[in-house]
Design a protein around this motif. Structure first.
Motif, PDB file in Angstrom:
ATOM      1  N   UNK A   1     -21.523  -3.785   1.340  1.00 51.96           N
ATOM      2  CA  UNK A   1     -20.267  -3.476   2.031  1.00 51.96           C
ATOM      3  C   UNK A   1     -19.073  -4.111   1.328  1.00 51.96           C
ATOM      4  N   UNK A   2     -17.975  -3.385   1.317  1.00 53.28           N
ATOM      5  CA  UNK A   2     -16.705  -3.897   0.798  1.00 53.28           C
ATOM      6  C   UNK A   2     -15.664  -3.660   1.874  1.00 53.28           C
ATOM      7  N   UNK A   3     -14.625  -4.446   1.854  1.00 51.78           N
ATOM      8  CA  UNK A   3     -13.558  -4.243   2.826  1.00 51.78           C
ATOM      9  C   UNK A   3     -12.221  -4.581   2.191  1.00 51.78           C
ATOM     10  N   UNK A   4     -11.175  -4.087   2.818  1.00 54.54           N
ATOM     11  CA  UNK A   4      -9.827  -4.331   2.345  1.00 54.54           C
ATOM     12  C   UNK A   4      -8.831  -3.627   3.250  1.00 54.54           C
ATOM     13  N   UNK A   5      -7.569  -3.868   2.983  1.00 51.35           N
ATOM     14  CA  UNK A   5      -6.491  -3.291   3.781  1.00 51.35           C
ATOM     15  C   UNK A   5      -5.971  -2.046   3.077  1.00 51.35           C
ATOM     16  N   UNK A   6      -5.818  -0.963   3.824  1.00 50.66           N
ATOM     17  CA  UNK A   6      -5.374   0.314   3.274  1.00 50.66           C
ATOM     18  C   UNK A   6      -3.897   0.229   2.905  1.00 50.66           C
ATOM     19  N   UNK A   7      -3.617   0.530   1.627  1.00 50.25           N
ATOM     20  CA  UNK A   7      -2.237   0.530   1.132  1.00 50.25           C
ATOM     21  C   UNK A   7      -1.575   1.884   1.340  1.00 50.25           C
ATOM     22  N   UNK A   8      -2.335   2.962   1.114  1.00 50.31           N
ATOM     23  CA  UNK A   8      -1.772   4.305   1.249  1.00 50.31           C
ATOM     24  C   UNK A   8      -2.908   5.308   1.390  1.00 50.31           C
ATOM     25  N   UNK A   9      -2.518   6.570   1.629  1.00 49.25           N
ATOM     26  CA  UNK A   9      -3.456   7.691   1.706  1.00 49.25           C
ATOM     27  C   UNK A   9      -3.064   8.679   0.616  1.00 49.25           C
ATOM     28  N   UNK A  10      -4.052   9.139  -0.158  1.00 45.23           N
ATOM     29  CA  UNK A  10      -3.788  10.156  -1.173  1.00 45.23           C
ATOM     30  C   UNK A  10      -4.671  11.369  -0.911  1.00 45.23           C
ATOM     31  N   UNK A  11      -4.235  12.502  -1.426  1.00 45.04           N
ATOM     32  CA  UNK A  11      -4.993  13.745  -1.304  1.00 45.04           C
ATOM     33  C   UNK A  11      -5.283  14.251  -2.705  1.00 45.04           C
ATOM     34  N   UNK A  12      -6.573  14.539  -2.970  1.00 49.73           N
ATOM     35  CA  UNK A  12      -6.961  15.082  -4.263  1.00 49.73           C
ATOM     36  C   UNK A  12      -7.997  16.167  -4.026  1.00 49.73           C
ATOM     37  N   UNK A  13      -7.740  17.363  -4.536  1.00 45.15           N
ATOM     38  CA  UNK A  13      -8.641  18.517  -4.381  1.00 45.15           C
ATOM     39  C   UNK A  13      -8.957  18.792  -2.915  1.00 45.15           C
ATOM     40  N   UNK A  14      -7.986  18.614  -2.043  1.00 39.38           N
ATOM     41  CA  UNK A  14      -8.164  18.907  -0.628  1.00 39.38           C
ATOM     42  C   UNK A  14      -8.866  17.816   0.159  1.00 39.38           C
ATOM     43  N   UNK A  15      -9.274  16.739  -0.494  1.00 40.15           N
ATOM     44  CA  UNK A  15      -9.939  15.633   0.200  1.00 40.15           C
ATOM     45  C   UNK A  15      -8.973  14.448   0.277  1.00 40.15           C
ATOM     46  N   UNK A  16      -9.062  13.706   1.371  1.00 40.12           N
ATOM     47  CA  UNK A  16      -8.182  12.557   1.566  1.00 40.12           C
ATOM     48  C   UNK A  16      -8.909  11.271   1.200  1.00 40.12           C
ATOM     49  N   UNK A  17      -8.162  10.347   0.607  1.00 43.22           N
ATOM     50  CA  UNK A  17      -8.707   9.071   0.189  1.00 43.22           C
ATOM     51  C   UNK A  17      -7.805   7.947   0.674  1.00 43.22           C
ATOM     52  N   UNK A  18      -8.429   6.865   1.143  1.00 45.69           N
ATOM     53  CA  UNK A  18      -7.694   5.653   1.495  1.00 45.69           C
ATOM     54  C   UNK A  18      -7.625   4.805   0.230  1.00 45.69           C
ATOM     55  N   UNK A  19      -6.438   4.325  -0.100  1.00 46.71           N
ATOM     56  CA  UNK A  19      -6.257   3.512  -1.295  1.00 46.71           C
ATOM     57  C   UNK A  19      -6.230   2.052  -0.885  1.00 46.71           C
ATOM     58  N   UNK A  20      -7.188   1.285  -1.417  1.00 46.69           N
ATOM     59  CA  UNK A  20      -7.269  -0.160  -1.183  1.00 46.69           C
ATOM     60  C   UNK A  20      -7.228  -0.819  -2.554  1.00 46.69           C
ATOM     61  N   UNK A  21      -6.098  -1.438  -2.875  1.00 43.41           N
ATOM     62  CA  UNK A  21      -5.939  -1.998  -4.216  1.00 43.41           C
ATOM     63  C   UNK A  21      -5.984  -0.873  -5.234  1.00 43.41           C
ATOM     64  N   UNK A  22      -6.926  -0.957  -6.176  1.00 46.58           N
ATOM     65  CA  UNK A  22      -7.061   0.089  -7.190  1.00 46.58           C
ATOM     66  C   UNK A  22      -8.181   1.072  -6.852  1.00 46.58           C
ATOM     67  N   UNK A  23      -8.828   0.897  -5.700  1.00 49.82           N
ATOM     68  CA  UNK A  23      -9.946   1.768  -5.323  1.00 49.82           C
ATOM     69  C   UNK A  23      -9.486   2.876  -4.390  1.00 49.82           C
ATOM     70  N   UNK A  24     -10.106   4.051  -4.560  1.00 46.25           N
ATOM     71  CA  UNK A  24      -9.861   5.186  -3.668  1.00 46.25           C
ATOM     72  C   UNK A  24     -11.162   5.453  -2.919  1.00 46.25           C
ATOM     73  N   UNK A  25     -11.095   5.411  -1.591  1.00 47.28           N
ATOM     74  CA  UNK A  25     -12.275   5.578  -0.759  1.00 47.28           C
ATOM     75  C   UNK A  25     -12.117   6.853   0.058  1.00 47.28           C
ATOM     76  N   UNK A  26     -13.094   7.764  -0.056  1.00 46.31           N
ATOM     77  CA  UNK A  26     -13.064   8.988   0.746  1.00 46.31           C
ATOM     78  C   UNK A  26     -13.162   8.600   2.219  1.00 46.31           C
ATOM     79  N   UNK A  27     -12.415   9.293   3.061  1.00 45.25           N
ATOM     80  CA  UNK A  27     -12.363   8.934   4.478  1.00 45.25           C
ATOM     81  C   UNK A  27     -13.724   9.023   5.149  1.00 45.25           C
TER      82      UNK A  27
END
Length: 149
Positions: free
Chosen positions: A110-136
């Protein structure tokens, strides 16, 4: 030596990309939608016995079923759009999230962190935590972020 007419070169790295993409396009679902339901209803009406026509209450019941199928299909589409809504996902900004990743040994950690922003790529949304993009859909926990003193 083998005199087999079967080629062994048709294994994974030698597959033609066009053939692979054609197979993916040909995948069919076994789901019955409103179009298939309507086709069945029309076929039933065309092939009914004229000496014993469909009674009014049976026809009304089938039309009600068709309407229900159509409405469920519409609700499913609306729910999908709601899940993809940026307004819904933007509520994660500033929240602490937990997700699972695979380490070098192939173990889930498990990893955890605080969401900085939300991005959309190819119709999928990702939560951005630091330099990582996590699919919702990979998020396992959402909590209020702890305030730093």
């Amino acid at each position: 030596m083998s005199d087999s007419p079967v080629s062994t070169k048709n294994v994974w790295p030698y597959y033609a990309k066009t053939n692979i993409s054609n197979v993916e396009k040909e995948k069919k679902t076994n789901d019955l939608g409103k179009d298939q339901f309507l086709k069945i209803l029309i076929a039933q009406l065309r092939n009914q016995d004229p000496s014993q026509p469909l009674q009014d209450k049976e026809f009304i019941a089938q039309m009600a079923q068709f309407t229900s199928v159509e409405q469920l299909s519409n609700m499913s589409n609306e729910m999908k759009l709601l899940r993809q809504s940026l307004g819904f996902a933007s509520g994660l900004i500033g929240k602490s999230i937990t997700w699972n990743t695979t380490n070098d040994k192939g173990e889930n950690t498990p990893k955890s962190g605080v969401v900085d922003s939300i991005t959309v790529k190819d119709g999928a949304q990702f939560a951005v935590v630091g330099s990582e993009k996590i699919a919702l859909d990979q998020i396992t926990q959402i909590a209020n972020a702890e305030e730093k003193k």
